[in-house]
Enzyme design. Structure first.
Site, PDB file in Angstrom:
ATOM      1  N   GLU A 101      37.057 -32.327 -12.693  1.00 35.56           N
ATOM      2  CA  GLU A 101      36.472 -33.200 -13.712  1.00 35.56           C
ATOM      3  C   GLU A 101      35.185 -32.606 -14.269  1.00 35.56           C
ATOM      4  O   GLU A 101      34.946 -32.659 -15.482  1.00 35.56           O
ATOM      5  CB  GLU A 101      36.219 -34.589 -13.128  1.00 35.56           C
ATOM      6  CG  GLU A 101      37.468 -35.354 -12.737  1.00 35.56           C
ATOM      7  CD  GLU A 101      38.431 -35.515 -13.900  1.00 35.56           C
ATOM      8  OE1 GLU A 101      37.978 -35.764 -15.039  1.00 35.56           O
ATOM      9  OE2 GLU A 101      39.647 -35.400 -13.671  1.00 35.56           O
ATOM     10  N   HIS A 143      41.356 -29.674 -18.932  1.00 35.33           N
ATOM     11  CA  HIS A 143      42.240 -29.649 -17.757  1.00 35.33           C
ATOM     12  C   HIS A 143      43.385 -28.663 -17.968  1.00 35.33           C
ATOM     13  O   HIS A 143      43.778 -27.947 -17.043  1.00 35.33           O
ATOM     14  CB  HIS A 143      42.816 -31.054 -17.508  1.00 35.33           C
ATOM     15  CG  HIS A 143      41.853 -32.007 -16.880  1.00 35.33           C
ATOM     16  ND1 HIS A 143      41.186 -31.740 -15.713  1.00 35.33           N
ATOM     17  CD2 HIS A 143      41.436 -33.258 -17.264  1.00 35.33           C
ATOM     18  CE1 HIS A 143      40.407 -32.761 -15.386  1.00 35.33           C
ATOM     19  NE2 HIS A 143      40.536 -33.695 -16.322  1.00 35.33           N
ATOM     20  N   HIS A 196      38.029 -33.035 -23.262  1.00 42.87           N
ATOM     21  CA  HIS A 196      38.035 -33.097 -21.796  1.00 42.87           C
ATOM     22  C   HIS A 196      39.459 -32.884 -21.269  1.00 42.87           C
ATOM     23  O   HIS A 196      39.662 -32.102 -20.323  1.00 42.87           O
ATOM     24  CB  HIS A 196      37.495 -34.453 -21.342  1.00 42.87           C
ATOM     25  CG  HIS A 196      37.659 -34.719 -19.874  1.00 42.87           C
ATOM     26  ND1 HIS A 196      36.694 -34.367 -18.949  1.00 42.87           N
ATOM     27  CD2 HIS A 196      38.674 -35.292 -19.169  1.00 42.87           C
ATOM     28  CE1 HIS A 196      37.110 -34.714 -17.740  1.00 42.87           C
ATOM     29  NE2 HIS A 196      38.316 -35.279 -17.855  1.00 42.87           N
ATOM     30  N   GLU A 197      40.435 -33.549 -21.865  1.00 40.81           N
ATOM     31  CA  GLU A 197      41.826 -33.401 -21.419  1.00 40.81           C
ATOM     32  C   GLU A 197      42.347 -31.987 -21.677  1.00 40.81           C
ATOM     33  O   GLU A 197      43.084 -31.429 -20.853  1.00 40.81           O
ATOM     34  CB  GLU A 197      42.714 -34.432 -22.118  1.00 40.81           C
ATOM     35  CG  GLU A 197      42.361 -35.885 -21.824  1.00 40.81           C
ATOM     36  CD  GLU A 197      42.425 -36.221 -20.354  1.00 40.81           C
ATOM     37  OE1 GLU A 197      43.234 -35.603 -19.634  1.00 40.81           O
ATOM     38  OE2 GLU A 197      41.651 -37.100 -19.909  1.00 40.81           O
ATOM     39  N   ASP A 220      34.710 -31.526 -18.145  1.00 46.21           N
ATOM     40  CA  ASP A 220      33.547 -32.002 -18.915  1.00 46.21           C
ATOM     41  C   ASP A 220      32.788 -30.829 -19.520  1.00 46.21           C
ATOM     42  O   ASP A 220      32.397 -30.857 -20.698  1.00 46.21           O
ATOM     43  CB  ASP A 220      32.601 -32.803 -18.009  1.00 46.21           C
ATOM     44  CG  ASP A 220      33.119 -34.202 -17.698  1.00 46.21           C
ATOM     45  OD1 ASP A 220      34.045 -34.660 -18.393  1.00 46.21           O
ATOM     46  OD2 ASP A 220      32.597 -34.825 -16.756  1.00 46.21           O
TER      47      ASP A 220
END
Length: 412
Positions: free
Chosen positions: A354, A280, A276-277, A358
């Site tokens: 977000e 980003h 997930h990070e 995801d």
């Protein structure tokens, strides 16, 4: 507009903001008592669900008391001209700029912080302690405060001095030069925050050898993310709550995992969180958020330049002369409705990011580990499973857990 009307406007904005927040908070407090959606079954057992309700109720009541106190204090100071009295007092001590404004900003900051300390202590050492979250000692709290004050004096003093000097030299055009300076500062902080600021408060260590590092290494190679920039932070010295975040630009980018997160999750779940990070990073969310922040700052400074020399605004705060610091303080209140609107759009943008992060994790790794990790994070922090839609729309930078899981279920 005369100064009396401006004073009424300032108090009116404060009152409206206070009432709106109280209304939304009440809606959210009632919403938390709804039945748990079937998709979220199993996050809480019966005992833990009761505990989560009690925790959220305590937080709501404490927030209501502290925010009401802050509102009444600020309204009283405005009504009785407290800031004007402080300005007059400081002119007797330091009658020349930039000293008058620097003293004013410093006194207001420290007075506000000192007044907030009892509330901070109660929230940390009573409420958070009661539910097993607080791991901070009084010694750590005091040391953190001292370090924070030193940083504020150094960094805040330099920024405030630069701002005042630019206003003195360039008058209404100050905003252009200060915008350039503060933008460079924002980029610098984004690049070096984890290298320069975090180590002052926490210990960062590279992720050690083991099954977790092997799993992360395999995933990192798959998506082309440099493994040497993954660190573990000792968040457990202050709280039992887990977290992870991405920071930095270029070669200075880092993914930071809390040690509490590692202790409570499986390797698969942690790789899901990492994915997930990394999402980003791959989607350039950090860069876009910084660009939007810089543009927002530029707009705010331009608007400030239209108010900063207004005598009526200074008089509205009880001043006897036109004062830069009084006008800046009043502008912060006048700008708050616009700031709220901008904040809503920034939250929309953040929630979109977000969802995208995801989806990236699901597409490049797997959905179930991340879903399990998010459920554990919510359970461990006694989070609200049923936030009110209006409260979520106005305040949430992340989608609610139910919406995130539903969105991930739809991703192939």
């Amino acid at each position: 507009m005369d100064h009396q009307t401006i004073l009424y406007l300032l108090i009116g904005i404060l009152t409206f903001d206070f009432l709106i927040n109280k209304f939304l908070g009440s809606l959210n407090n009632k919403s938390r008592k709804q039945p748990i959606p079937s998709e979220l079954d199993g996050i809480y057992d019966k005992e833990k669900y009761v505990t989560s309700q009690a925790y959220q109720g305590d937080i709501f009541k404490f927030s209501a008391i502290s925010s009401t106190f802050s509102f009444l204090l600020m309204a009283a100071i405005l009504w009785f001209g407290g800031f004007g009295w402080l300005d007059e007092f400081l002119r007797g001590i330091a009658p020349v700029e930039p000293l008058t404004s620097l003293y004013f900003f410093g006194i207001v900051y420290f007075a506000s912080d000192f007044i907030g300390i009892p509330f901070d202590l109660y929230g940390t050492f009573v409420i958070e302690e009661k539910y097993g979250f607080n791991k901070m000692t009084v010694k750590t709290y005091i040391i953190d405060k001292i370090k924070g004050y030193v940083l504020t004096l150094i960094i805040g003093g330099i920024i405030a001095s630069l701002f005042i000097v630019l206003v003195m030299f360039f008058e209404e055009n100050f905003w252009i030069y200060f915008w350039i300076a503060i933008s460079l500062f924002m980029v610098f902080v984004n690049m070096f925050y984890t290298s320069l600021i975090i180590p002052l408060f926490n210990k960062l260590t590279p992720l050690g050898e083991g099954t977790l590092k092997t799993a992360i290494t395999n995933y990192s190679k798959k998506v082309g993310f440099p493994l040497n920039n993954i660190f573990v932070i000792d968040g457990s010295k202050r709280s039992s709550k887990g977290n992870a975040f991405f920071s930095g630009l270029g070669q200075k980018k880092k993914v930071v995992l809390y040690d509490t997160l590692i202790d409570k999750h499986t390797d698969e779940e942690l790789v899901g969180v990492l994915a997930h990070e990394v999402g980003h990073f791959k989607k350039k969310h950090i860069i876009w958020s910084m660009i939007l922040g810089i543009l927002q700052t530029g707009f705010m400074l331009w608007l400030l330049s239209k108010f900063i020399f207004s005598s009526e605004i200074s008089w509205a705060l009880g001043g006897n002369v036109t004062a830069l610091h009084l006008n800046v303080f009043a502008f912060a209140i006048l700008f708050s409705p616009i700031s709220t609107i901008i904040g809503v759009f920034m939250n929309l943008f953040s929630r979109k990011n977000e969802y995208e992060a995801d989806a990236f994790a699901v597409e490049t790794y797997s959905k179930e580990p991340l879903i399990k990790a998010l459920k554990k994070l919510t359970s461990d922090s006694l989070g609200n499973l049923t936030p009110h839609p209006w409260y979520e729309f106005m305040n949430y930078s992340h989608p609610s857990l139910l919406k995130r899981i539903s969105a991930m279920r739809k991703v192939k």
